[in-house]
Scaffold this motif. Structure first.
Motif, PDB file in Angstrom:
ATOM      1  N   PRO A   1     -10.768  -5.394  12.483  1.00 42.60           N
ATOM      2  CA  PRO A   1     -11.086  -5.370  11.079  1.00 42.60           C
ATOM      3  C   PRO A   1      -9.693  -5.152  10.437  1.00 42.60           C
ATOM      4  CG  PRO A   1     -11.843  -3.393  11.880  1.00 42.60           C
ATOM      5  CD  PRO A   1     -11.527  -4.072  13.080  1.00 42.60           C
ATOM      6  N   LEU A   2      -9.847  -5.526   9.200  1.00 41.23           N
ATOM      7  CA  LEU A   2      -8.422  -5.577   8.480  1.00 41.23           C
ATOM      8  C   LEU A   2      -8.785  -4.752   7.160  1.00 41.23           C
ATOM      9  CD1 LEU A   2      -5.594  -6.307   7.600  1.00 41.23           C
ATOM     10  CD2 LEU A   2      -6.394  -8.250   6.298  1.00 41.23           C
ATOM     11  N   VAL A   3      -8.002  -3.574   6.782  1.00 38.33           N
ATOM     12  CA  VAL A   3      -8.321  -2.727   5.768  1.00 38.33           C
ATOM     13  C   VAL A   3      -7.300  -2.740   4.901  1.00 38.33           C
ATOM     14  CG1 VAL A   3      -8.589  -0.285   5.316  1.00 38.33           C
ATOM     15  CG2 VAL A   3      -9.474  -1.150   7.412  1.00 38.33           C
ATOM     16  N   ASN A   4      -7.274  -3.155   3.602  1.00 41.67           N
ATOM     17  CA  ASN A   4      -6.305  -3.195   2.524  1.00 41.67           C
ATOM     18  C   ASN A   4      -6.705  -1.977   1.501  1.00 41.67           C
ATOM     19  OD1 ASN A   4      -4.932  -5.373   3.241  1.00 41.67           O
ATOM     20  ND2 ASN A   4      -6.529  -6.658   2.543  1.00 41.67           N
ATOM     21  N   VAL A   5      -5.750  -1.322   1.271  1.00 44.80           N
ATOM     22  CA  VAL A   5      -5.745   0.067   0.568  1.00 44.80           C
ATOM     23  C   VAL A   5      -5.011  -0.051  -0.437  1.00 44.80           C
ATOM     24  CG1 VAL A   5      -5.797   2.443   0.469  1.00 44.80           C
ATOM     25  CG2 VAL A   5      -6.718   1.376   2.570  1.00 44.80           C
ATOM     26  N   GLY A   6      -5.353  -0.018  -1.800  1.00 47.29           N
ATOM     27  CA  GLY A   6      -4.203   0.280  -2.853  1.00 47.29           C
ATOM     28  C   GLY A   6      -4.481   1.666  -3.675  1.00 47.29           C
ATOM     29  N   CYS A   7      -3.293   1.908  -4.190  1.00 46.13           N
ATOM     30  CA  CYS A   7      -3.441   3.314  -4.823  1.00 46.13           C
ATOM     31  C   CYS A   7      -2.657   3.121  -6.212  1.00 46.13           C
ATOM     32  CB  CYS A   7      -2.846   4.391  -4.117  1.00 46.13           C
ATOM     33  SG  CYS A   7      -2.640   6.087  -4.798  1.00 46.13           S
ATOM     34  N   LEU A   8      -3.320   3.592  -7.152  1.00 47.90           N
ATOM     35  CA  LEU A   8      -2.759   3.715  -8.561  1.00 47.90           C
ATOM     36  C   LEU A   8      -2.691   5.253  -9.162  1.00 47.90           C
ATOM     37  CD1 LEU A   8      -1.757   1.812 -10.930  1.00 47.90           C
ATOM     38  CD2 LEU A   8      -4.218   1.934 -11.680  1.00 47.90           C
ATOM     39  N   GLY A   9      -1.556   5.525  -9.730  1.00 48.48           N
ATOM     40  CA  GLY A   9      -1.304   6.823  -9.984  1.00 48.48           C
ATOM     41  C   GLY A   9      -0.608   6.870 -11.253  1.00 48.48           C
ATOM     42  N   ILE A  10      -0.428   7.953 -12.061  1.00 46.31           N
ATOM     43  CA  ILE A  10       0.334   8.000 -13.231  1.00 46.31           C
ATOM     44  C   ILE A  10       1.175   9.211 -12.998  1.00 46.31           C
ATOM     45  CG2 ILE A  10       0.365   8.450 -15.698  1.00 46.31           C
ATOM     46  CD1 ILE A  10      -2.261   7.168 -15.796  1.00 46.31           C
ATOM     47  N   LEU A  11       2.403   9.262 -13.150  1.00 47.90           N
ATOM     48  CA  LEU A  11       3.343  10.140 -13.102  1.00 47.90           C
ATOM     49  C   LEU A  11       4.651  10.216 -14.171  1.00 47.90           C
ATOM     50  CD1 LEU A  11       5.870   9.648 -10.394  1.00 47.90           C
ATOM     51  CD2 LEU A  11       4.014   8.069 -10.389  1.00 47.90           C
ATOM     52  N   LYS A  12       5.143  11.275 -14.241  1.00 50.19           N
ATOM     53  CA  LYS A  12       6.486  11.530 -14.928  1.00 50.19           C
ATOM     54  C   LYS A  12       7.683  10.808 -14.218  1.00 50.19           C
ATOM     55  CE  LYS A  12       5.100  15.822 -16.922  1.00 50.19           C
ATOM     56  NZ  LYS A  12       5.324  17.371 -16.959  1.00 50.19           N
ATOM     57  N   LYS A  13       8.328   9.668 -15.022  1.00 49.80           N
ATOM     58  CA  LYS A  13       9.254   9.111 -14.554  1.00 49.80           C
ATOM     59  C   LYS A  13      10.388   9.959 -14.123  1.00 49.80           C
ATOM     60  CE  LYS A  13      12.320   5.211 -15.303  1.00 49.80           C
ATOM     61  NZ  LYS A  13      12.989   4.271 -16.187  1.00 49.80           N
ATOM     62  N   GLU A  14      10.659  11.205 -14.810  1.00 49.83           N
ATOM     63  CA  GLU A  14      11.797  12.109 -14.297  1.00 49.83           C
ATOM     64  C   GLU A  14      11.392  12.935 -13.126  1.00 49.83           C
ATOM     65  OE1 GLU A  14       9.200  14.098 -17.526  1.00 49.83           O
ATOM     66  OE2 GLU A  14      10.116  11.995 -17.166  1.00 49.83           O
ATOM     67  N   ASN A  15      10.069  12.900 -12.727  1.00 55.45           N
ATOM     68  CA  ASN A  15       9.858  13.434 -11.591  1.00 55.45           C
ATOM     69  C   ASN A  15       9.772  12.614 -10.093  1.00 55.45           C
ATOM     70  OD1 ASN A  15       9.464  15.884 -13.085  1.00 55.45           O
ATOM     71  ND2 ASN A  15       7.210  15.956 -12.443  1.00 55.45           N
ATOM     72  N   ILE A  16      10.119  11.276 -10.313  1.00 55.76           N
ATOM     73  CA  ILE A  16      10.189  10.466  -8.909  1.00 55.76           C
ATOM     74  C   ILE A  16      11.221  10.906  -8.287  1.00 55.76           C
ATOM     75  CG2 ILE A  16      10.625   8.081  -8.186  1.00 55.76           C
ATOM     76  CD1 ILE A  16       9.276   7.165 -10.989  1.00 55.76           C
ATOM     77  N   ILE A  17      10.984  11.133  -7.151  1.00 54.46           N
ATOM     78  CA  ILE A  17      12.218  11.483  -5.887  1.00 54.46           C
ATOM     79  C   ILE A  17      12.110  10.290  -5.249  1.00 54.46           C
ATOM     80  CG2 ILE A  17      12.942  13.038  -4.184  1.00 54.46           C
ATOM     81  CD1 ILE A  17      11.311  15.091  -5.518  1.00 54.46           C
ATOM     82  N   TYR A  18      13.409   9.431  -4.967  1.00 56.70           N
ATOM     83  CA  TYR A  18      13.706   8.556  -4.090  1.00 56.70           C
ATOM     84  C   TYR A  18      14.080   8.788  -3.010  1.00 56.70           C
ATOM     85  CZ  TYR A  18      13.341   5.859  -8.523  1.00 56.70           C
ATOM     86  OH  TYR A  18      12.906   5.234  -9.515  1.00 56.70           O
ATOM     87  N   GLY A  19      13.621   8.074  -2.005  1.00 60.05           N
ATOM     88  CA  GLY A  19      14.188   8.411  -0.380  1.00 60.05           C
ATOM     89  C   GLY A  19      15.518   8.091  -0.060  1.00 60.05           C
ATOM     90  N   ASN A  20      16.428   8.862  -0.625  1.00 57.64           N
ATOM     91  CA  ASN A  20      17.717   8.502  -0.261  1.00 57.64           C
ATOM     92  C   ASN A  20      18.844   9.851  -0.456  1.00 57.64           C
ATOM     93  OD1 ASN A  20      17.494   7.187  -3.348  1.00 57.64           O
ATOM     94  ND2 ASN A  20      19.080   8.620  -3.178  1.00 57.64           N
ATOM     95  N   VAL A  21      19.655   9.698   0.023  1.00 56.13           N
ATOM     96  CA  VAL A  21      20.866  10.901   0.119  1.00 56.13           C
ATOM     97  C   VAL A  21      21.892  10.234  -1.081  1.00 56.13           C
ATOM     98  CG1 VAL A  21      20.664  11.638   2.043  1.00 56.13           C
ATOM     99  CG2 VAL A  21      22.243  10.182   1.762  1.00 56.13           C
ATOM    100  N   LYS A  22      22.628  11.173  -1.728  1.00 57.93           N
ATOM    101  CA  LYS A  22      23.382  10.853  -2.786  1.00 57.93           C
ATOM    102  C   LYS A  22      24.813  11.168  -2.674  1.00 57.93           C
ATOM    103  CE  LYS A  22      19.952  11.022  -6.283  1.00 57.93           C
ATOM    104  NZ  LYS A  22      19.664  11.646  -7.541  1.00 57.93           N
ATOM    105  N   ASN A  23      25.039  11.781  -1.539  1.00 58.19           N
ATOM    106  CA  ASN A  23      26.520  12.348  -1.181  1.00 58.19           C
ATOM    107  C   ASN A  23      26.424  12.913   0.026  1.00 58.19           C
ATOM    108  OD1 ASN A  23      25.977  15.102  -1.679  1.00 58.19           O
ATOM    109  ND2 ASN A  23      26.371  14.721  -3.906  1.00 58.19           N
ATOM    110  N   ASN A  24      27.599  13.501   0.541  1.00 58.63           N
ATOM    111  CA  ASN A  24      27.924  14.122   1.761  1.00 58.63           C
ATOM    112  C   ASN A  24      27.344  15.688   1.353  1.00 58.63           C
ATOM    113  OD1 ASN A  24      28.860  12.062   3.209  1.00 58.63           O
ATOM    114  ND2 ASN A  24      31.046  12.272   2.139  1.00 58.63           N
ATOM    115  N   ASN A  25      27.297  16.368   2.574  1.00 57.10           N
ATOM    116  CA  ASN A  25      26.798  17.869   2.297  1.00 57.10           C
ATOM    117  C   ASN A  25      25.462  18.166   1.835  1.00 57.10           C
ATOM    118  OD1 ASN A  25      29.281  18.720   3.541  1.00 57.10           O
ATOM    119  ND2 ASN A  25      30.223  18.355   1.581  1.00 57.10           N
TER     120      ASN A  25
END
Length: 179
Positions: A1-25
């Motif tokens: 079986p193939l299951v497709n799932v979607g999710c929709l949400g509302i959030l504050k743009k300033e609370n988004i945390i991206y999956g990256n580093v920004k500098n050393n240390n």
């Protein structure tokens, strides 16, 4: 079986945390469920066909056992960290485990900051594990309910307090640096 799932949400743009580093240390923090062998090759297993019962029995050890209560605690802690703007980055440790999570956050960091020699050190002896494991399996385990938090030194104690509040096991497992 193939299951497709979607999710929709509302959030504050300033609370988004991206999956990256920004500098050393920046510090790499492992939080959530302990690593185990049950997630080894889980993503690859999902693409297999189960033509006979022997194959099915052999692959049962790859099936992850979810813990909805732990998942809720982790979700609450991550939301609190986001609300207080304590994390530089955040990444789940799903398919590919710790290896892919760390590679992805560093790669995105290089792309966003243009710091070409950005890298990280990972201390596998600091990773919380359920039992004795081979080092390569610690890197690729796809256990559920785990996150990689990237933080500055100044926020470590505040993040520590949040994890203690939500009764979550965590460990500082590495640091970003010049590769």
């Amino acid at each position: 079986p193939l299951v497709n799932v979607g999710c929709l949400g509302i959030l504050k743009k300033e609370n988004i945390i991206y999956g990256n580093v920004k500098n050393n240390n920046n510090y790499l923090i492992y939080v959530g469920s302990k690593t185990g062998n049950e997630g080894i090759n889980g993503a690859a297993m999902a693409s297999n066909t189960f033509a006979n019962s022997k194959v099915t029995e052999e692959l049962k050890s790859n099936v992850q056992k979810s813990d909805p209560f732990l998942e809720k605690l982790l979700l609450e802690a991550c939301c609190e960290i986001a609300d207080k703007k304590l994390a530089v980055g955040m990444q789940d440790m799903g398919a590919g485990g710790l290896l892919c999570a760390t590679l992805e956050v560093v790669k995105r960091g290089i792309e966003k900051t243009s710091i070409k020699d950005l890298g990280c050190e990972i201390y596998l002896d600091k990773v919380p594990i359920k039992y004795e494991m081979k080092l390569n399996n610690i890197l690729i385990s796809e256990s559920q309910e785990r996150m990689l938090i990237i933080a500055n030194k100044t926020n470590l104690s505040k993040i520590n307090d949040i994890f203690k509040k939500w009764d979550l096991e965590y460990a500082i497992i590495g640091k970003t640096n010049n590769s």
